[in-house]
Design an enzyme around this catalytic site. Sequence first.
Site, PDB file in Angstrom:
ATOM      1  CB  ALA A 168      56.555  80.534  34.559  1.00 27.74           C
ATOM      2  N   GLY A 174      53.882  83.188  31.114  1.00 26.34           N
ATOM      3  CA  GLY A 174      55.306  83.990  31.224  1.00 26.34           C
ATOM      4  C   GLY A 174      55.761  84.051  29.701  1.00 26.34           C
ATOM      5  CD  GLU A 214      52.983  87.398  32.945  1.00 25.07           C
ATOM      6  OE1 GLU A 214      53.469  86.244  32.826  1.00 25.07           O
ATOM      7  OE2 GLU A 214      52.800  88.162  33.528  1.00 25.07           O
ATOM      8  CD  GLU A 220      49.494  83.613  33.643  1.00 25.11           C
ATOM      9  OE1 GLU A 220      48.525  83.841  32.788  1.00 25.11           O
ATOM     10  OE2 GLU A 220      50.664  83.973  33.341  1.00 25.11           O
TER      11      GLU A 220
END
Length: 673
Positions: free
Chosen positions: A479, A524, A527, A547
């Site tokens: 992200a 991300g 993911e 993360e």
Amino acid sequence: MPSIDKIKTILVIGAGTMGHGITELAAIAGYKVYIADINNEIIKSGLEKIKWSLSKLHEKGSLKESVDSVMSRIIPVVNTDSQGNFTKDFENAIKDSDMFIEAIPERLDLKQNLFKFIDKNRKADTIMATNTSSLPITEIAAATSAPELVVGMHFFNPPPLMPLVEIIKGEKTSDETVSVTYQIAKNFGKQPVIVKKDVPGFIANRVLARFLNTACWLAYKGFYSTLEIDSAVRYGLNFPMGAFELADYSGIDVFYFVNKAMIERGFKMKHCPLFEQKFNAKELGMKTGKGFYEYPKPGAYVRPQIPKELANKVDPVLLLAPAVNEGAWLLENDVATKEDIDKAVMLGLGWPKGLFEFADDFGIDKINTALKQLKDLLGDQDFEPTKMLKDMESKNELGRKTGKGFYEYKKIEEVSKKTILIKYEKPIAWIVLNRPNRLNAISPDMIKELGEALDELELNDDIRVLIITGAGRAFSAGADVTAFAGITPMQAAIFSKKFQELTLKMEFYAKPIIIAINGYALGGGLELSMSGDIRIASENALLGQPEINLGFIPGAGGTQRLPRLVGRGQSKLLIFTGDNISAKDAYALKLIDKVVPPERLEQEARDLALKISEKPPLALMAAKLAIEQGLESNIWAGLNLEANLFGLLFSTEDVAEGVTAFLEKKKPSFKGK
Ligand code: NAI
């Protein structure tokens, strides 16, 4: 002039491996057939085999007529007496026949002698076809008074099952003879191709010889093991068998003799010593119990174990380039059309794609580079690219990627958004995460654009499979952390929700989504990739959920999907430590489904997408839904869903198409209806 309408009775000479199969085809097609061989026992054995095969076809429902009724059209004829002279019965059968198909042993003197006798006794305008696999049609024809009526009719073993027939024009064969023979092959239910010039090996055997010989030389010189090559062929190229596996199955002697015959007749190829060594040691493959692999006993076939993980050791372009070069030679010399050459390798050799389709997918530049590389590795062995291949490269006709190669491709339409690029390569679409200088960091904009692109492509009937990949050296490094600076907990939760909605959309998407992980897939990025259906990663990819190092946890499904893929312990290990793992380790954990060298990622993803795109879209959608929903509920709910979807599919046109094509041994064409 020969005419299809005049052909009612066919005489097949030779009741051996090929002859009895050809007789069966002719009888099923409704012709009266004489089957001739040198004695009664051989004919009897041939007839028994035909009867057995017909009864199998009848059981399966693909033969409607009764076995006895088909058999009643077959008339046995012993064609030589104890002194080896042709019999009166044979002479009468010749006089009664409208066409001849010869399938006696591969010896020119034998065949010429037979053709001379047939020619002397036949009616006018009767076609004399030979099933020879390596002798020139022109030389066989020379024994007759009517070479215009002599034609090659090369069936593949076993004739009732193999759809290909090569129709070969000898130097003097007339066009009418070719066209009537083509019609006969069609009436036999076959898919013929026309070989316009009498070249040694015709099409399929020439292409196969190049392919096998290259594989053999690479193994002989020790660049790769036979297992590595076979793994690349079976799992990388998706051929039905590995190169050495095939040689063992068909008999190393068969290839040895066919190649030898072709080379003797001017086919420029340096015989690989490994085949010769095996031949001399009588290690002929399955039939002797040993070849490149070992078998329990002579004649007992057990499929060799070929490890899948070796598939990436050999670049498949290297194995196919000489075969493509051969195909280009055939085209350049007007031996056959490119469509017929592709048809011959698919139907005769069982390759999943045509030779030129492979070439266009690999890229003509890559084929030429591979030929040069082979020359460096194996010495000067006719690896010089044909003029056609060189010209194509200089004209930038490199195949699919430039829109033109051996075939033309619709120009790839590209739509560039702020953060992603959509490439329409029908029937597949690529979504490329396109912020390469930010390692494709996933921003709120990207989430929005990905969602919109997915919605559009889901309704686009031209697109059947999606591939998501990244531009530059990352799939996505995660992200976009800069977007997190100063956001409130509520805003963070909303970002997480939006991202999760995107991943759910992918999971329940109506079309298959392949993820091509070209580099980092972190946070991300990982993911996002976990919500796709199948993940292929390049060898240099790195995957992880880092993360924790920033003080938070995965927020786009990582804590839920990772344990579902790799289990509780392994996912905690990854999430607690924030460590990255290599593609190889990720494969071992089943986090990804395939690992390939970086230069092959794009092609592997495309090949898989194209393969899936030929399957029925509604069945794909149903399978995906049953798997995804089933895994999230209990087995009763899952089985119930499966049964309902199974039933529902029987209301689709595609099921009717699939079943009909299966029975008619055709390739189905699914419409998604
Ligand atoms: P085969 O040895 O199984 O059968 C040949 C038959 O011809 C034998 O039954 C033999 O008794 C008989 N025969 C010998 N001289 C004869 C004569 N003067 N008149 C009548 N019958 C005679 O051989 P196969 O494998 O069936 O091969 C036949 C031809 O088909 C060859 O030209 C071969 O190159 C070609 N071919 C073979 C393929 C294969 O996979 N076996 C594939 C494609 C073509």
